[in-house]
Design a protein around this motif. Structure first.
Motif, PDB file in Angstrom:
ATOM      1  N   TRP A 193       0.850  -1.172   0.000  1.00 52.94           N
ATOM      2  CA  TRP A 193       0.000   0.000   0.000  1.00 52.94           C
ATOM      3  C   TRP A 193       0.894   1.232   0.000  1.00 52.94           C
ATOM      4  CZ3 TRP A 193      -4.014  -0.841   4.541  1.00 52.94           C
ATOM      5  CH2 TRP A 193      -4.941  -1.828   4.161  1.00 52.94           C
ATOM      6  N   ASN A 194       0.454   2.279  -0.664  1.00 56.54           N
ATOM      7  CA  ASN A 194       1.089   3.571  -0.461  1.00 56.54           C
ATOM      8  C   ASN A 194       0.258   4.335   0.570  1.00 56.54           C
ATOM      9  OD1 ASN A 194      -0.634   5.721  -2.214  1.00 56.54           O
ATOM     10  ND2 ASN A 194      -0.513   3.778  -3.350  1.00 56.54           N
ATOM     11  N   ALA A 195       0.822   5.387   1.139  1.00 58.16           N
ATOM     12  CA  ALA A 195       0.156   6.065   2.246  1.00 58.16           C
ATOM     13  C   ALA A 195       0.502   7.545   2.256  1.00 58.16           C
ATOM     14  CB  ALA A 195       0.559   5.421   3.582  1.00 58.16           C
ATOM     15  N   VAL A 196      -0.360   8.340   2.917  1.00 57.66           N
ATOM     16  CA  VAL A 196      -0.104   9.773   3.067  1.00 57.66           C
ATOM     17  C   VAL A 196      -0.756  10.249   4.357  1.00 57.66           C
ATOM     18  CG1 VAL A 196      -2.160  10.559   1.812  1.00 57.66           C
ATOM     19  CG2 VAL A 196      -0.123  12.002   1.863  1.00 57.66           C
ATOM     20  N   HIS A 197      -0.094  11.170   5.042  1.00 53.67           N
ATOM     21  CA  HIS A 197      -0.696  11.788   6.218  1.00 53.67           C
ATOM     22  C   HIS A 197      -1.776  12.757   5.762  1.00 53.67           C
ATOM     23  CE1 HIS A 197      -1.136  14.034   9.968  1.00 53.67           C
ATOM     24  NE2 HIS A 197      -0.491  13.057  10.566  1.00 53.67           N
ATOM     25  N   GLY A 222       2.921   9.873   0.429  1.00 52.07           N
ATOM     26  CA  GLY A 222       4.119  10.082   1.227  1.00 52.07           C
ATOM     27  C   GLY A 222       4.987   8.834   1.194  1.00 52.07           C
ATOM     28  N   ASP A 223       4.446   7.706   1.672  1.00 54.62           N
ATOM     29  CA  ASP A 223       5.134   6.410   1.608  1.00 54.62           C
ATOM     30  C   ASP A 223       4.784   5.730   0.290  1.00 54.62           C
ATOM     31  OD1 ASP A 223       6.157   6.316   4.429  1.00 54.62           O
ATOM     32  OD2 ASP A 223       4.019   6.374   4.875  1.00 54.62           O
ATOM     33  N   GLU A 224       5.788   5.445  -0.539  1.00 48.65           N
ATOM     34  CA  GLU A 224       5.509   4.879  -1.865  1.00 48.65           C
ATOM     35  C   GLU A 224       4.968   3.457  -1.804  1.00 48.65           C
ATOM     36  OE1 GLU A 224       8.790   5.131  -4.549  1.00 48.65           O
ATOM     37  OE2 GLU A 224       8.507   7.287  -4.891  1.00 48.65           O
ATOM     38  N   GLY A 225       5.444   2.660  -0.867  1.00 45.80           N
ATOM     39  CA  GLY A 225       4.985   1.275  -0.819  1.00 45.80           C
ATOM     40  C   GLY A 225       5.405   0.592   0.463  1.00 45.80           C
ATOM     41  N   ILE A 226       4.433   0.200   1.279  1.00 43.06           N
ATOM     42  CA  ILE A 226       4.688  -0.511   2.528  1.00 43.06           C
ATOM     43  C   ILE A 226       3.993  -1.860   2.417  1.00 43.06           C
ATOM     44  CG2 ILE A 226       4.509  -0.414   5.045  1.00 43.06           C
ATOM     45  CD1 ILE A 226       3.835   2.596   4.683  1.00 43.06           C
ATOM     46  N   THR A 227       4.723  -2.950   2.651  1.00 46.71           N
ATOM     47  CA  THR A 227       4.114  -4.268   2.486  1.00 46.71           C
ATOM     48  C   THR A 227       3.066  -4.512   3.566  1.00 46.71           C
ATOM     49  OG1 THR A 227       5.692  -5.479   3.868  1.00 46.71           O
ATOM     50  CG2 THR A 227       6.270  -5.180   1.536  1.00 46.71           C
ATOM     51  N   LEU A 228       2.056  -5.299   3.211  1.00 46.70           N
ATOM     52  CA  LEU A 228       1.033  -5.647   4.182  1.00 46.70           C
ATOM     53  C   LEU A 228       1.604  -6.491   5.307  1.00 46.70           C
ATOM     54  CD1 LEU A 228      -2.070  -5.010   4.344  1.00 46.70           C
ATOM     55  CD2 LEU A 228      -0.873  -4.269   2.284  1.00 46.70           C
ATOM     56  N   LYS A 229       2.673  -7.216   5.019  1.00 40.69           N
ATOM     57  CA  LYS A 229       3.318  -7.972   6.093  1.00 40.69           C
ATOM     58  C   LYS A 229       3.893  -7.016   7.129  1.00 40.69           C
ATOM     59  CE  LYS A 229       6.776 -11.507   7.106  1.00 40.69           C
ATOM     60  NZ  LYS A 229       7.829 -12.425   6.550  1.00 40.69           N
ATOM     61  N   ASP A 265      -2.038  -4.467  -4.399  1.00 44.15           N
ATOM     62  CA  ASP A 265      -0.611  -4.183  -4.559  1.00 44.15           C
ATOM     63  C   ASP A 265      -0.522  -2.897  -5.378  1.00 44.15           C
ATOM     64  OD1 ASP A 265       2.158  -4.428  -4.448  1.00 44.15           O
ATOM     65  OD2 ASP A 265       2.243  -5.608  -6.300  1.00 44.15           O
ATOM     66  N   CYS A 266      -0.337  -1.783  -4.680  1.00 42.73           N
ATOM     67  CA  CYS A 266      -0.492  -0.491  -5.356  1.00 42.73           C
ATOM     68  C   CYS A 266       0.567   0.522  -4.920  1.00 42.73           C
ATOM     69  CB  CYS A 266      -1.892   0.057  -5.113  1.00 42.73           C
ATOM     70  SG  CYS A 266      -2.338   0.178  -3.366  1.00 42.73           S
ATOM     71  N   PRO A 267       1.840   0.237  -5.166  1.00 43.03           N
ATOM     72  CA  PRO A 267       2.845   1.264  -4.894  1.00 43.03           C
ATOM     73  C   PRO A 267       2.623   2.459  -5.812  1.00 43.03           C
ATOM     74  CG  PRO A 267       3.791  -0.477  -6.242  1.00 43.03           C
ATOM     75  CD  PRO A 267       2.408  -0.947  -5.845  1.00 43.03           C
TER      76      PRO A 267
END
Length: 297
Positions: A193-197, A222-229, A265-267
């Motif tokens: 997943w990518n993420a943003v504040h 903000g975060d390009e890709g963080i694994t679900l694990k 799966d969406c970086p």
């Protein structure tokens, strides 16, 4: 400028109203319930009574404003096709009201809709399967670029995180873990997943409103890709629960309606957005928010 905002009392909208007001803009927020109306007035905003299905209220709000930010969406996944149609009609109604005015019209989409398994960039066209995810926010807005509207798309990360996030993807994962007694990821858990504040996201909305070019797409990432694990392990640590892998065929039974989201799966990158609007994420990352325990109070 005077800005008409849909979704003005939601998790993102509340912060967006504050962002716009602090920058000197006047906000006209769409609200239906008495509680939402009071919330907007307390924030110093004007109120346009109505909702996304009240097309007359949308026309009135857009006609009275110098620009529109459409941040509202009916988050009811039990009737997802229906609410996607509501979103489509709302965008077309707002766009038709703004046609020929060269006023800015910012519409919300998602980075997860762009191109599964590939680092999504702003110049990519959304390639999601409409039979599975019938959301057409971007294609509904596109025709208005040639009709004299300064259109722009904000593609939000699937996780817009921060204080006050009670209904997003992260709280959903946490609630499922508490119910099941384990934190699960699918297969090897390498989907990202990518993420943003949310405070970085609303700053981007304002920059797109003020400086965006017609037809542009911007990534609130903000975060390009963080694994679900990784996300699951951090949740497990905070909840003191075991973290397990489940097979793809077990996902619907474990996650329910959220199984598709848990398998995304969406970086995504925001490099072009950062250059074009001089925007830079400065608030805590998703791992930082998880480690700091804001979701576990």
């Amino acid at each position: 400028m005077k800005v008409f905002v849909t979704g003005a009392t939601g998790f993102i909208g509340t912060a967006l109203v504050q962002e716009l007001t602090k920058a000197g803009h006047r906000v006209l927020g769409l609200a239906r319930s008495a509680a939402s109306i009071e919330k907007l007035r307390a924030a110093g905003a004007e109120v346009q009574q109505g909702d996304l299905e009240d097309l007359d209220s949308l026309r009135a709000g857009a006609a009275a404003a110098d620009g529109v930010i459409h941040a509202g969406f009916v988050h009811d996944f039990s009737r997802f096709a229906e609410v996607c149609q509501i979103d489509k009609v709302a965008i077309e109604t707002l766009g038709a009201t703004l046609a020929g005015s060269n006023r800015p019209f910012i519409v919300t989409s998602g980075t997860a809709l762009v191109n599964q398994g590939v680092l999504a960039t702003e110049e990519m066209t959304s390639e999601h399967d409409l039979t599975r995810i019938p959301r057409v926010s971007e294609s509904s807005l596109d025709p208005f670029t040639s009709r004299g509207v300064r259109t722009a798309i904000i593609r939000l990360a699937p996780s817009v995180h921060g204080e006050g996030d009670h209904h997003g993807f992260i709280p959903t994962l946490i609630n499922i873990a508490r119910q099941k007694g384990v934190v699960a990821y699918i297969g090897e858990g390498l989907n990202r997943w990518n993420a943003v504040h949310r405070l970085d996201a609303v700053h981007l909305y304002r920059l797109a409103l003020e400086k965006g070019e017609a037809g542009m797409k911007y990534h609130a990432v903000g975060d390009e890709g963080i694994t679900l694990k990784t996300i699951s392990e951090m949740i497990g640590q905070q909840l003191n629960l075991p973290v397990i892998s489940i097979a793809p065929e077990e996902a619907p039974a474990h996650f329910g309606w959220f199984a598709m989201m848990a398998s995304l799966d969406c970086p995504a990158s925001s490099q072009l957005t950062q250059r074009r609007l001089d925007w830079k994420p400065v608030h805590p990352t998703l791992p930082t928010d998880l480690a700091n325990g804001i979701y576990f109070k």
